[in-house]
Design a protein around this motif. Structure first.
Motif, PDB file in Angstrom:
ATOM      1  N   GLY A 115      28.043  30.734  39.096  1.00  0.00           N
ATOM      2  CA  GLY A 115      28.126  30.018  40.362  1.00  0.00           C
ATOM      3  C   GLY A 115      29.419  30.205  41.112  1.00  0.00           C
ATOM      4  O   GLY A 115      29.838  29.324  41.871  1.00  0.00           O
ATOM      5  N   LEU A 116      30.068  31.357  40.953  1.00  0.00           N
ATOM      6  CA  LEU A 116      31.343  31.623  41.598  1.00  0.00           C
ATOM      7  C   LEU A 116      31.179  32.652  42.713  1.00  0.00           C
ATOM      8  O   LEU A 116      30.299  33.525  42.649  1.00  0.00           O
ATOM      9  N   ASP A 117      32.017  32.540  43.737  1.00  0.00           N
ATOM     10  CA  ASP A 117      31.980  33.443  44.884  1.00  0.00           C
ATOM     11  C   ASP A 117      33.045  34.524  44.827  1.00  0.00           C
ATOM     12  O   ASP A 117      32.917  35.557  45.487  1.00  0.00           O
ATOM     13  N   MET A 118      34.112  34.262  44.076  1.00  0.00           N
ATOM     14  CA  MET A 118      35.255  35.167  44.137  1.00  0.00           C
ATOM     15  C   MET A 118      36.083  35.035  42.874  1.00  0.00           C
ATOM     16  O   MET A 118      36.231  33.943  42.310  1.00  0.00           O
ATOM     17  N   LEU A 119      36.644  36.160  42.421  1.00  0.00           N
ATOM     18  CA  LEU A 119      37.656  36.189  41.370  1.00  0.00           C
ATOM     19  C   LEU A 119      38.978  36.484  42.055  1.00  0.00           C
ATOM     20  O   LEU A 119      39.133  37.528  42.687  1.00  0.00           O
ATOM     21  N   LEU A 120      39.923  35.550  41.975  1.00  0.00           N
ATOM     22  CA  LEU A 120      41.227  35.706  42.627  1.00  0.00           C
ATOM     23  C   LEU A 120      42.317  35.645  41.563  1.00  0.00           C
ATOM     24  O   LEU A 120      42.530  34.592  40.955  1.00  0.00           O
ATOM     25  N   LEU A 121      42.987  36.755  41.335  1.00  0.00           N
ATOM     26  CA  LEU A 121      43.998  36.845  40.290  1.00  0.00           C
ATOM     27  C   LEU A 121      45.361  37.098  40.916  1.00  0.00           C
ATOM     28  O   LEU A 121      45.556  38.078  41.638  1.00  0.00           O
ATOM     29  N   ARG A 122      46.287  36.211  40.638  1.00  0.00           N
ATOM     30  CA  ARG A 122      47.608  36.252  41.267  1.00  0.00           C
ATOM     31  C   ARG A 122      48.644  36.882  40.324  1.00  0.00           C
ATOM     32  O   ARG A 122      48.553  36.764  39.119  1.00  0.00           O
ATOM     33  N   LYS A 123      49.611  37.546  40.951  1.00  0.00           N
ATOM     34  CA  LYS A 123      50.760  38.116  40.242  1.00  0.00           C
ATOM     35  C   LYS A 123      50.327  39.016  39.084  1.00  0.00           C
ATOM     36  O   LYS A 123      50.695  38.815  37.929  1.00  0.00           O
ATOM     37  N   VAL A 124      49.549  40.025  39.419  1.00  0.00           N
ATOM     38  CA  VAL A 124      49.077  40.995  38.431  1.00  0.00           C
ATOM     39  C   VAL A 124      50.064  42.157  38.379  1.00  0.00           C
ATOM     40  O   VAL A 124      50.323  42.815  39.393  1.00  0.00           O
ATOM     41  N   ARG A 125      50.608  42.411  37.207  1.00  0.00           N
ATOM     42  CA  ARG A 125      51.570  43.497  37.045  1.00  0.00           C
ATOM     43  C   ARG A 125      50.859  44.847  36.997  1.00  0.00           C
ATOM     44  O   ARG A 125      49.740  44.965  36.500  1.00  0.00           O
ATOM     45  N   GLU A 126      51.567  45.859  37.478  1.00  0.00           N
ATOM     46  CA  GLU A 126      51.019  47.209  37.476  1.00  0.00           C
ATOM     47  C   GLU A 126      50.793  47.725  36.063  1.00  0.00           C
ATOM     48  O   GLU A 126      49.943  48.599  35.842  1.00  0.00           O
ATOM     49  N   ASP A 127      51.553  47.197  35.101  1.00  0.00           N
ATOM     50  CA  ASP A 127      51.409  47.642  33.712  1.00  0.00           C
ATOM     51  C   ASP A 127      50.592  46.660  32.873  1.00  0.00           C
ATOM     52  O   ASP A 127      50.649  46.675  31.641  1.00  0.00           O
ATOM     53  N   SER A 128      49.818  45.784  33.518  1.00  0.00           N
ATOM     54  CA  SER A 128      49.044  44.771  32.809  1.00  0.00           C
ATOM     55  C   SER A 128      47.676  45.297  32.402  1.00  0.00           C
ATOM     56  O   SER A 128      47.253  46.381  32.809  1.00  0.00           O
ATOM     57  N   GLY A 129      46.972  44.468  31.625  1.00  0.00           N
ATOM     58  CA  GLY A 129      45.627  44.817  31.205  1.00  0.00           C
ATOM     59  C   GLY A 129      44.583  44.580  32.272  1.00  0.00           C
ATOM     60  O   GLY A 129      43.379  44.714  31.993  1.00  0.00           O
ATOM     61  N   LEU A 130      44.979  44.232  33.464  1.00  0.00           N
ATOM     62  CA  LEU A 130      44.057  43.969  34.569  1.00  0.00           C
ATOM     63  C   LEU A 130      44.170  44.976  35.705  1.00  0.00           C
ATOM     64  O   LEU A 130      43.252  45.116  36.509  1.00  0.00           O
ATOM     65  N   HIS A 131      45.299  45.657  35.778  1.00  0.00           N
ATOM     66  CA  HIS A 131      45.614  46.406  36.989  1.00  0.00           C
ATOM     67  C   HIS A 131      44.605  47.504  37.297  1.00  0.00           C
ATOM     68  O   HIS A 131      44.135  47.630  38.442  1.00  0.00           O
ATOM     69  N   ASP A 132      44.254  48.326  36.326  1.00  0.00           N
ATOM     70  CA  ASP A 132      43.363  49.465  36.613  1.00  0.00           C
ATOM     71  C   ASP A 132      42.008  48.989  37.129  1.00  0.00           C
ATOM     72  O   ASP A 132      41.462  49.550  38.094  1.00  0.00           O
ATOM     73  N   ALA A 133      41.470  47.943  36.504  1.00  0.00           N
ATOM     74  CA  ALA A 133      40.164  47.423  36.929  1.00  0.00           C
ATOM     75  C   ALA A 133      40.243  46.836  38.336  1.00  0.00           C
ATOM     76  O   ALA A 133      39.337  47.051  39.164  1.00  0.00           O
ATOM     77  N   LEU A 134      41.324  46.119  38.632  1.00  0.00           N
ATOM     78  CA  LEU A 134      41.452  45.492  39.943  1.00  0.00           C
ATOM     79  C   LEU A 134      41.800  46.510  41.028  1.00  0.00           C
ATOM     80  O   LEU A 134      41.365  46.376  42.174  1.00  0.00           O
ATOM     81  N   ALA A 135      42.586  47.519  40.681  1.00  0.00           N
ATOM     82  CA  ALA A 135      42.905  48.561  41.652  1.00  0.00           C
ATOM     83  C   ALA A 135      41.647  49.331  42.039  1.00  0.00           C
ATOM     84  O   ALA A 135      41.529  49.843  43.158  1.00  0.00           O
ATOM     85  N   THR A 136      40.676  49.401  41.122  1.00  0.00           N
ATOM     86  CA  THR A 136      39.427  50.114  41.377  1.00  0.00           C
ATOM     87  C   THR A 136      38.416  49.256  42.131  1.00  0.00           C
ATOM     88  O   THR A 136      37.771  49.714  43.074  1.00  0.00           O
ATOM     89  N   HIS A 137      38.296  47.990  41.716  1.00  0.00           N
ATOM     90  CA  HIS A 137      37.224  47.151  42.246  1.00  0.00           C
ATOM     91  C   HIS A 137      37.704  45.978  43.107  1.00  0.00           C
ATOM     92  O   HIS A 137      36.897  45.332  43.764  1.00  0.00           O
ATOM     93  N   GLY A 138      39.003  45.690  43.074  1.00  0.00           N
ATOM     94  CA  GLY A 138      39.513  44.530  43.787  1.00  0.00           C
ATOM     95  C   GLY A 138      40.078  44.865  45.147  1.00  0.00           C
ATOM     96  O   GLY A 138      40.155  46.027  45.550  1.00  0.00           O
ATOM     97  N   GLN A 139      40.483  43.829  45.850  1.00  0.00           N
ATOM     98  CA  GLN A 139      41.087  43.955  47.183  1.00  0.00           C
ATOM     99  C   GLN A 139      42.465  43.304  47.151  1.00  0.00           C
ATOM    100  O   GLN A 139      42.607  42.128  46.827  1.00  0.00           O
ATOM    101  N   SER A 140      43.489  44.096  47.463  1.00  0.00           N
ATOM    102  CA  SER A 140      44.836  43.541  47.521  1.00  0.00           C
ATOM    103  C   SER A 140      44.884  42.396  48.519  1.00  0.00           C
ATOM    104  O   SER A 140      44.279  42.464  49.592  1.00  0.00           O
TER     105      SER A 140
END
Length: 386
Positions: A115-140
């Motif tokens: 039931g969610l509309d958006m995933l919003l992740l703040r302060k994601v480091r370039e060397d984190s375990g999230l960056h590659d996935a968000l750089a591909t599918h997310g919006q800065s």
């Protein structure tokens, strides 16, 4: 093939503890803001206030590989999943292995079904375990910053690091140190943990609040609320490091930090404003850096933003890029993500362009002037989108 599960509620998250520790241990331990004790307390606090803590769990071949702690939050009318411990946490990261670009689609499907509309992740480091996935599918979200750090390995010893500063800089520090001792008494330095750190933490907090108040800046952490209580609990538990510089037995400058594997994270620094002319914060920080060398840390993380004084401490352009990312799960989420990426940077810029006097006056009358300006900006962008 990855198996995605969205774990909801405090009791369900509490049951994850043994697996959480096991998953974190496989990659050398959880980060400073993903430790289970912090996640547990944040989940408990959010549940107590009527919110919903969540954990996205990713397994492969029946083995838990990755956890991402979240919470449900309303943002401009949308239902968003945001980092569980933000704003106390200064980075958002995974526990365990990275979320790959291939994991993001099934993760988004699972969040959408919740039931969610958006995933919003703040302060994601370039060397984190999230960056590659968000750089591909997310919006800065146009919140790019740099988290500077001191590369301790580059200097090997504290003496070599100190020698990297110019002779005039070292001489000025020595003179200020001598003047402070002449005015207040001999200097001493200590590293505190747990209950022994409580008084120093409270002193630093009072100084920080005064500093914010005189500049008309509000803080979602240092405001006496739930996040401040959680930070105090973290300090009392011994999970944080408190370093203190004393002059004649009285505290003059204090820092709160965290240990994250081979990195020391400098989280909060404050000093007695009455002693500002002596720059006690610089002396305290210098001694904390010396302690970090002694402990064998490879980095001294200064956090974002990359202020000028931090660049002086870093001695080089050593830093990690960070940003906020949104992943739309529904058309509503897509619209809010697009709106937010335009409005928030503009509103923030307007807010910090205001003089401290205007910010203080605005806060005194219950509606900061920047909030009104942000509303005007939001309306303009909404009109443009529509």
């Amino acid at each position: 093939m990855s198996d995605i599960e969205i774990v909801s509620g405090y009791d369900a998250i509490l049951a994850l503890e043994p697996v959480w520790h096991d998953v974190g241990a496989r990659v050398g331990g959880a980060g400073a803001f993903e430790r289970f004790d912090l996640v547990r307390q944040a989940a408990e606090s959010i549940s107590r206030e009527g919110g919903e803590p969540l954990v996205a769990s990713i397994s492969r071949d029946g083995v838990a590989m990755t956890f991402l702690p979240l919470r449900r939050e309303r943002i401009i009318g949308s239902r968003a999943a945001v980092p569980l411990a933000y704003p106390l946490a200064q980075y958002t990261n995974t526990v365990g292995w990275a979320i790959t670009p291939n994991d993001m689609r099934p993760l988004c499907n699972a969040l959408s079904k919740a039931g969610l509309d958006m995933l919003l992740l703040r302060k994601v480091r370039e060397d984190s375990g999230l960056h590659d996935a968000l750089a591909t599918h997310g919006q800065s979200q146009n919140a790019a910053e740099t988290a500077l750090y001191i590369d301790l390995n580059a200097y090997k010893t504290f003496a070599a690091y100190e020698a990297s500063f110019s002779n005039p800089t070292r001489r000025n520090r020595r003179q200020r140190r001598q003047k402070l001792e002449a005015a207040r008494g001999p200097l001493s330095f200590e590293v505190l943990f747990g209950s022994e750190a409580t008084d120093a933490f409270d002193t630093a907090l009072a100084w920080k609040r005064d500093w914010l108040a005189t500049r008309g800046i509000s803080s979602p952490v240092f405001d006496g609320g739930a996040w401040e209580r959680l930070l105090r609990s973290t300090v009392n538990s011994g999970a944080a490091v408190v370093t203190a510089l004393h002059a004649g037995g009285a505290a003059t400058a204090i820092e709160v930090g965290f240990c994250e594997r081979d990195t020391y994270v400098s989280y909060l620094g404050a000093f007695d404003p009455a002693l500002g002319a002596f720059s006690p914060g610089q002396e305290q920080m210098l001694r904390t850096i010396a302690w970090a060398f002694e402990q064998g840390f490879s980095r001294y993380d200064l956090l974002a933003p990359s202020d000028g004084y931090k660049r002086q401490w870093a001695r080089a352009e050593t830093g990690v890029a960070i940003d906020d990312y949104a992943v739309a799960l529904t058309p509503v989420g897509r619209g809010v993500a697009e709106l937010r990426r335009h409005v928030r940077p503009l509103a923030r810029d307007i807010y910090f362009r205001l003089s401290p006097e205007v910010r203080v006056a605005g806060g005194r009358y219950g509606m900061p002037a920047a909030a009104a300006m942000a509303a005007v900006c939001a309306g303009a962008v909404l009109a443009a989108i529509e």
